[in-house]
Design an enzyme around this catalytic site. Structure first.
Site, PDB file in Angstrom:
ATOM      1  CG  HIS A  23      -0.162   0.015   2.530  1.00 49.48           C
ATOM      2  ND1 HIS A  23       0.400   1.155   3.069  1.00 49.48           N
ATOM      3  CD2 HIS A  23       0.124  -0.991   3.393  1.00 49.48           C
ATOM      4  CE1 HIS A  23       0.997   0.867   4.207  1.00 49.48           C
ATOM      5  NE2 HIS A  23       0.857  -0.431   4.432  1.00 49.48           N
ATOM      6  CD  GLU A  96       2.020  -5.515   8.530  1.00 47.87           C
ATOM      7  OE1 GLU A  96       2.294  -6.729   8.647  1.00 47.87           O
ATOM      8  OE2 GLU A  96       2.670  -4.720   7.815  1.00 47.87           O
TER       9      GLU A  96
END
Length: 216
Positions: A23, A96
């Site tokens: 990202h 994550e």
């Protein structure tokens, strides 16, 4: 490396082409704050990074686009989706690592308060479980798209674990720092014979071209 791949050649070779993108920079990346599975949005720089990687990828044909369901990945994937004409398929297993009570603290503050991040009171997702999650998530996506070209937007920690898995297979070196909107490409043989081929790792040429790479 990482530009101008010929999809017809790849399909003729019987491979699944996996393009993994981290990202863009988040507000908490910018502040050096521990994120884990908290959900900060992209910073202004991160938005520009997402636009740059989307422009990079739009000249290629893609069959599917997956993303972590956290905002920083989802917003990056949405920029790519607009360019490549695909819907974003969200997966929670692409998130994550969960970092327990560390999440939301400044990195220096987290280290001062909790010298041992693996202590039970921290509540961090165990490293072995995180590794297995990365292996399973990417493995499931590859298995679902034999012979196709697939984009996946995820997080630095998860991508790192996937590269460690590839290293254990004898592909690549692992231990690579994964920059925001970097591109990593892997080709997997559809018939399951032989090892995957690592085409590029942490490629940030699209950021360097537009002076969007944060180095500090």
């Amino acid at each position: 490396m990482g530009r101008g791949f010929d999809a017809k050649v790849a399909n003729a070779m019987g491979v699944t082409h996996l393009c993994v993108v981290r990202h863009g920079e988040s507000e908490w990346n910018r502040e050096r704050r521990v994120q884990g599975q908290k959900d900060p949005a992209l910073s202004p720089l991160g938005q520009r990074q997402a636009e740059a990687v989307a422009r990079r990828l739009e000249s290629e044909r893609w069959d599917a686009l997956y993303s972590s369901d956290l905002a920083r990945a989802r917003l990056t994937a949405q920029q790519i989706a607009r360019r490549v004409g695909l819907a974003v398929r969200e997966r929670a297993d692409l998130r994550e690592r969960s970092l327990g009570v560390l999440e939301g603290l400044l990195a220096d503050e987290a280290r001062a308060r909790y010298p041992d991040w693996d202590a039970p009171e921290v509540g961090r997702e165990p490293g072995s479980a995180f590794y297995q999650r990365a292996k399973a998530a990417f493995g499931a996506i590859v298995a679902a798209h034999p012979g196709q070209r697939v984009l996946v937007v995820s997080h630095g920690g998860l991508i790192y674990q996937y590269l460690e898995f590839l290293r254990e297979l004898g592909v690549g070196t692992g231990g690579v720092s994964v920059a925001n909107t970097s591109v990593t490409r892997v080709e997997w043989p559809v018939d399951g014979s032989g090892l995957p081929r690592l085409l590029c790792v942490n490629d940030v040429s699209h950021l360097e071209a537009e002076d969007l790479l944060r180095t500090g």
